[in-house]
Design a protein around this motif. Structure first.
Motif, PDB file in Angstrom:
ATOM      1  N   THR A 153      -7.479  -2.591  -2.461  1.00  0.00           N
ATOM      2  CA  THR A 153      -6.182  -3.431  -2.188  1.00  0.00           C
ATOM      3  C   THR A 153      -6.431  -4.783  -1.707  1.00  0.00           C
ATOM      4  N   LEU A 184      -8.122   3.532  -1.503  1.00  0.00           N
ATOM      5  CA  LEU A 184      -7.194   2.552  -2.224  1.00  0.00           C
ATOM      6  C   LEU A 184      -7.895   1.030  -2.652  1.00  0.00           C
ATOM      7  N   SER A 210      -4.902   3.325   3.785  1.00  0.00           N
ATOM      8  CA  SER A 210      -5.234   3.051   2.376  1.00  0.00           C
ATOM      9  C   SER A 210      -6.835   3.496   2.216  1.00  0.00           C
ATOM     10  N   ASN A 216      -3.703  -3.539   2.803  1.00  0.00           N
ATOM     11  CA  ASN A 216      -4.912  -2.874   3.519  1.00  0.00           C
ATOM     12  C   ASN A 216      -4.501  -2.263   4.828  1.00  0.00           C
ATOM     13  N   ASP A 223       0.989  -1.171  -0.021  1.00  0.00           N
ATOM     14  CA  ASP A 223       0.054  -0.161   0.057  1.00  0.00           C
ATOM     15  C   ASP A 223       0.815   1.301  -0.050  1.00  0.00           C
ATOM     16  N   GLY A 282      -3.277  -2.021  -4.480  1.00  0.00           N
ATOM     17  CA  GLY A 282      -2.280  -2.134  -3.700  1.00  0.00           C
ATOM     18  C   GLY A 282      -2.327  -3.605  -2.702  1.00  0.00           C
TER      19      GLY A 282
END
Lengths: 325, 325
Positions: free
Chosen positions: A283, A281, A274, A270, A242, A267
């Motif tokens: 992830t 993000l 994030s 987590n 990430d 990513g």
DNA sequence: ATTTGCAATGAAACCCGTTTCATATATAAT
DNA sequence: ATTATATATGAAACGGGTTTCATTGCAAAT
């Protein structure tokens, strides 16, 4: 600094009796008990842990070796292990190695000399396999795969599947030019994630495009810039974690490349940040808390007596947020 | 586990001689020295730290008590102290208290019992003043102000000036409706920052508008939402730290309030993530590294022998990035 | 040849809390 | 009243390095 014998003298009893009151290991006359407790209170007596440790050959300590405390993934791991250890009556002892194998070895040795009851190594490199094999204290490996029986237990998640999931998700989201920012290949976690990416690429007949990058955001910035030069057609990026994903986003943002419009990002880990990013993000989730709990549980329940080479593989999952379509 | 006496027997010397070789405390015949070193190597002998600590009444350890390891500000602090301690030949021992005064006291007591050489308390609450006063180990307070001489040294930065700078910067950037998300008021750092804000407001005849929030990003999200309801005219927000500033940005982003267009934000601490955000966060810089270095330096150079109540106040500065105009 | 001085080395004491084992006291059983 | 049993308590040993102090051995000085 007052000792147990001095407390004993003040209370008119023997050191044994004071010890029994402190530890509750035997019944003591309630008058004496009260007197002893009062004197402990008044003098601020605190038992010398070194003496205790020396006698019982155990510091009631769980060592935790992490590559970088600055990486929030490890911070989270450390925080959970901290909590669980304390709950189980162990002192957590955190060692930071800065990804330096020499420091990893030094930390291991230090924990042995301190009479730690067990050592949890997080994402350790292969370089200390030998040191771990000779370690007289049970070692639990967290977040790293091991082929041999050097460690008492091995807890990790399904990196390969994580690599596959990230890649498949990008393909499903319409990417044709996926670049994998693979992590340092001397780490199992990085290697298996990368393998997942490679296999999915082969299955879908899409090109394998890679750059390599440490788990570090400054290098993440640099490698993303390199990536954009090397693969200008990129429309999907798999970051090795990430932190690197966040740096990737930053570089794209600065270059006015829209995310997820022009380039999508996935990513890994987590980490709590994030979902604080805007956009949030996408992830791969590792069940960090459960993994940490399992590690401490094994140690606290003393399930590591036989060098049993136990394996615990936790499932990963993908959380689609705002950096993918 | 092999002991020094067993090593001695194998080498045909006494324990004293082995000890002297290990510590280099006296000259030893080079033949014997070599033999001893070989046997240490072969047997993997590691001196028992508990025994050493017991004898020398010092664990060669610096304790560090932080409220939350999950907060990157403290993580950074811890990472620096970790490095510097090791460089000075001390083991760093990190204790996480989760902002719980009981845990702060427990950590203090634990470090005392372990024979830590000194304890650094970061942003500690006033609740443990009493415990610190009675602490037989020198305590260095970091990131908190102290009025009395309970601690051996007090290292902090100019919070009040930080509060002023943030407010003045927003005013200069055109804000008229500044809201201060003040930190928990039982903490000196939060109180003085807030006072800086208040004074500048008074000087400029602008309204004082406040909400209170812990140094925690989940609460940051909640309090920002509350803030927007309570003060819909807001055009500038001073967050109590960077984490809260990041949550603030997130809420504004979700509500399509442009930053810095409609609302400007200033954080506090300059954690490494603050410049990874897009837009990058305007914030108040604390010289964390220098403060950490000073703390360890005082301990390593043994400058705390007299309960000298030393004070070291570091200057803060504002770094204007992208969340203000 | 004998004394002086120094260097290397080992035996023993020490650090302090815990535990074992023996003793003293109290209670129960005969 | 006397023996058997249980209970509370203390003295001493232990854990494993480190250091002090005394001793041994050897070379230099007389």
């Amino acid at each position: 600094m007052i000792t147990i014998r001095e407390v004993a003298k003040l209370a008119g009893v023997s050191a044994s009796t004071v010890s029994r009151v402190i530890n509750g290991t035997a019944k003591v006359d309630s008058d004496k008990k009260e007197r002893i407790l009062r004197i402990i209170e008044e003098t601020g007596f605190v038992p010398n842990e070194a003496a205790r440790t020396l006698f019982r050959k155990s510091a009631k300590t769980i060592g935790l070796i992490v590559p970088s405390i600055r990486n929030p993934y490890f911070t989270e791991l450390a925080a959970y292990i901290d909590d669980f250890s304390l709950q189980c009556g162990f002192r957590p002892f955190l060692c930071n190695t800065g990804y330096d194998p020499e420091k990893e070895k030094a930390a291991l040795q230090m924990l042995i000399s301190m009479k730690a009851d067990a050592i949890i190594v997080a994402s350790c490199s292969e370089y200390i396999k030998e040191a771990i094999k000779n370690c007289p204290v049970p070692v639990v490996s967290l977040d790293a795969m091991w082929s041999g029986p050097e460690v008492a237990a091995c807890i990790h998640c399904d990196y390969y599947e994580g690599g596959r999931m990230a890649t498949e998700h990008l393909i499903e989201s319409g990417c044709h030019n996926i670049v994998c920012i693979k992590g340092p290949q001397y780490r199992y976690s990085a290697r298996y994630r990368y393998q997942g990416y490679l296999d999915v690429c082969k299955e879908h007949n899409i090109p394998e495009q890679t750059v390599e990058c440490d788990y570090d955001f400054n290098q993440g910035l640099a490698m993303t810039e390199e990536l954009l030069k090397k693969y200008p057609e990129v429309d999907g990026i798999i970051a090795c974690n990430d932190i690197v994903a966040i740096s990737t986003y930053k570089v794209l943002y600065e270059q006015n490349i829209s995310v997820p419009g022009q380039v999508q990002i996935v990513g890994f880990d987590n980490i709590s940040f994030s979902k604080l990013l805007s956009p949030e993000l996408t992830t791969i989730i590792q069940p960090i808390k459960e993994m940490a709990e399992k590690a401490v549980e094994l140690i606290a329940n003393n399930e590591l007596t036989e060098l049993s080479d136990k394996k615990f593989i936790f499932p990963v999952s993908l959380i689609a947020r705002q950096t993918t379509k």
